[in-house]
Scaffold this motif. Sequence first.
Motif, mmCIF file in Angstrom:
data_model
loop_
_atom_site.group_PDB
_atom_site.id
_atom_site.type_symbol
_atom_site.label_atom_id
_atom_site.label_comp_id
_atom_site.label_asym_id
_atom_site.label_seq_id
_atom_site.Cartn_x
_atom_site.Cartn_y
_atom_site.Cartn_z
ATOM 1 N N GLY A 59 0.811 -1.208 0.000
ATOM 2 C CA GLY A 59 0.000 0.000 0.000
ATOM 3 C C GLY A 59 0.846 1.260 0.000
ATOM 4 N N ILE A 60 1.928 1.248 0.768
ATOM 5 C CA ILE A 60 2.830 2.404 0.790
ATOM 6 C C ILE A 60 3.475 2.602 -0.569
ATOM 7 N N ALA A 61 3.904 1.494 -1.183
ATOM 8 C CA ALA A 61 4.528 1.598 -2.509
ATOM 9 C C ALA A 61 3.523 2.115 -3.546
ATOM 10 N N ASP A 62 2.295 1.614 -3.485
ATOM 11 C CA ASP A 62 1.283 2.096 -4.422
ATOM 12 C C ASP A 62 0.970 3.565 -4.207
ATOM 13 N N TYR A 63 0.996 3.995 -2.958
ATOM 14 C CA TYR A 63 0.700 5.398 -2.690
ATOM 15 C C TYR A 63 1.737 6.309 -3.338
ATOM 16 N N PHE A 64 3.004 5.947 -3.226
ATOM 17 C CA PHE A 64 4.046 6.799 -3.805
ATOM 18 C C PHE A 64 4.084 6.685 -5.327
ATOM 19 N N ASN A 65 3.601 5.553 -5.855
ATOM 20 C CA ASN A 65 3.544 5.426 -7.314
ATOM 21 C C ASN A 65 2.406 6.257 -7.896
ATOM 22 N N SER A 66 1.245 6.219 -7.242
ATOM 23 C CA SER A 66 0.095 7.013 -7.705
ATOM 24 C C SER A 66 -0.697 7.478 -6.479
ATOM 25 N N PRO A 67 -0.208 8.487 -5.782
ATOM 26 C CA PRO A 67 -0.832 8.917 -4.518
ATOM 27 C C PRO A 67 -2.272 9.405 -4.694
ATOM 28 N N LEU A 68 -2.580 10.094 -5.774
ATOM 29 C CA LEU A 68 -3.917 10.635 -5.967
ATOM 30 C C LEU A 68 -4.938 9.512 -6.148
ATOM 31 N N LYS A 69 -4.567 8.481 -6.923
ATOM 32 C CA LYS A 69 -5.481 7.360 -7.161
ATOM 33 C C LYS A 69 -5.766 6.607 -5.860
ATOM 34 N N ILE A 70 -4.748 6.343 -5.072
ATOM 35 C CA ILE A 70 -4.941 5.596 -3.823
ATOM 36 C C ILE A 70 -5.763 6.413 -2.842
ATOM 37 N N ALA A 71 -5.498 7.727 -2.795
ATOM 38 C CA ALA A 71 -6.222 8.574 -1.845
ATOM 39 C C ALA A 71 -7.706 8.652 -2.184
ATOM 40 N N MET A 72 -8.030 8.630 -3.496
ATOM 41 C CA MET A 72 -9.421 8.800 -3.897
ATOM 42 C C MET A 72 -10.180 7.478 -3.943
ATOM 43 N N PHE A 73 -9.528 6.427 -4.464
ATOM 44 C CA PHE A 73 -10.246 5.173 -4.694
ATOM 45 C C PHE A 73 -9.771 4.023 -3.818
ATOM 46 N N GLY A 74 -8.701 4.207 -3.089
ATOM 47 C CA GLY A 74 -8.160 3.115 -2.298
ATOM 48 C C GLY A 74 -7.470 2.109 -3.188
ATOM 49 N N GLY A 75 -6.936 1.064 -2.599
ATOM 50 C CA GLY A 75 -6.246 0.058 -3.379
ATOM 51 C C GLY A 75 -5.947 -1.154 -2.548
ATOM 52 N N SER A 76 -5.755 -2.291 -3.225
ATOM 53 C CA SER A 76 -5.461 -3.510 -2.489
ATOM 54 C C SER A 76 -4.109 -3.371 -1.831
ATOM 55 N N GLY A 77 -4.024 -3.861 -0.587
ATOM 56 C CA GLY A 77 -2.774 -3.791 0.137
ATOM 57 C C GLY A 77 -2.651 -2.580 1.017
ATOM 58 N N SER A 78 -3.578 -1.641 0.931
ATOM 59 C CA SER A 78 -3.494 -0.442 1.761
ATOM 60 C C SER A 78 -4.084 -0.733 3.140
ATOM 61 N N GLY A 79 -3.360 -1.512 3.890
ATOM 62 C CA GLY A 79 -3.817 -1.833 5.230
ATOM 63 C C GLY A 79 -4.886 -2.897 5.282
ATOM 64 N N ASP A 80 -5.203 -3.563 4.150
ATOM 65 C CA ASP A 80 -6.278 -4.549 4.181
ATOM 66 C C ASP A 80 -5.774 -5.948 3.847
ATOM 67 N N SER A 81 -4.494 -6.179 4.085
ATOM 68 C CA SER A 81 -3.917 -7.462 3.727
ATOM 69 C C SER A 81 -4.248 -8.516 4.765
ATOM 70 N N SER A 82 -4.524 -9.687 4.290
ATOM 71 C CA SER A 82 -4.716 -10.817 5.201
ATOM 72 C C SER A 82 -3.642 -11.871 4.978
ATOM 73 N N SER A 83 -2.604 -11.517 4.227
ATOM 74 C CA SER A 83 -1.546 -12.473 3.967
ATOM 75 C C SER A 83 -0.730 -12.697 5.224
#
Length: 320
Positions: A59-83
Motif C-alpha cells: 500500500g505504501i509503494a502504491d501510494y508513492f507510485n500514484s498517490p492521488l489514485k490511492i487517496a481517492m479510490f483506495g487500493g489492495s494492500g493499503s492496510g487490508d492485507s490478510s496475507s
Amino acid sequence: MAGDSKKLQPIIVKKIKKGGHGHHGGAWKIAYADFVTAMMAFFLLMWLLGSTTEGDKKGIADYFNSPLKIAMFGGSGSGDSSSIIKGGGADLSRSGGQVKQGEIEAKKRTINLQALKEEQKRAEMAKLKAIKEKVEEVLASNPKLAALKSQIRLDMTADGLRIQIVDELNRAMFDSGSAVVQPHMRELLREIGSVLAEVPNRLTLEGHTDAQPFAAGERGYSNWELSSDRANASRRELVAGGMPDDHVLRVQGLASSQLIEPANPASPANRRISIIVMNREAEDRILRPGAPSEPEPAEQPALVDHKVVEPVSTFVPPAR
C-alpha cells in the motif's frame, strides 16, 4: 646611582611551549552524535520494516507510485492485507506471523464480551443466592413466620430465584374461592417485600389453583380469574411491605395448568403463589420478545403455554 640602575633594568618574559598534540576543539562530539542518531534511525527503520505487513508495504509503494489514485479510490494492500508472512508482528520475537490488526482487535473484543457475559451470569447467580439466604434468614428470625417454613419453597430456575408459597390443608393462604389474603399470609408477603425492596431485579408473580373447577367456570368466573386475582392480591401485599411497584414486570394467573402434584390434581399443594426474581436473560426475553436469546439448558423442561387473564373484581365467587 646603584639604586637608579636597578630601576632601569629591563623585564624579560620567557614563553615556554610544551610539546604534544594540539587542541582540536569539540567537533568530534558533533560527529559522534550524528553517527549515533543515524544508527538509531537505521535500527528503527529495520524494526518498522520487520513489523509491517506485506499488504501495508504494498500500500505504501502504491501510494508513492500514484498517490492521488490511492487517496481517492483506495487500493489492495493499503492496510487490508490478510496475507501471512513468517516472523514480525508487534514483537519481533513472535513466530505467529502477520495478521490484520483489525482482526486481532475484533477477536479480542469477542473473547472479552463472552468472558464478560459469563462473569455477569456468575455475579447474578451469586446475588440471587444471597437473596435466597436473606429470605431464609428473615423467616428463621420471626417465630410466626418460622411456623410457615413447610409452606415456603425456594429454588433456582432458568429464569432466576423462585419463591413459592403453597397451601396446606389446615393453613390456607386464601379462603376457598376467594382472593382475600389471610393475616398470616399477609405478614409473610410483607416480610418478603421488605427483602425484595433492596433488590433491583424485576419480578414475575404467578397464581396457581388446583384442578377443581367452579360450577359455571366455563362461562363465568373460573380458576383463571381466581389465580390472576390471587397473584394481584399478593402483589399489593409485597408493595405494602416496601417493595417498589415498578419492580413487578408481570402478574399472571395460570389456574391449574402447572400442577406440582399432577397425580393428585386436587392436592392443596397445587394452590400456590410463585414469586420469581428474574435474571437479566429472563427480563430481556419478556421486554424484547423478538430478540434472539440463548437456548435453555437441555435439563430444563419447556414450559407449557399458559393463559393470562386480567383480574375480574366485579363478581364475588361462590364459596368452595
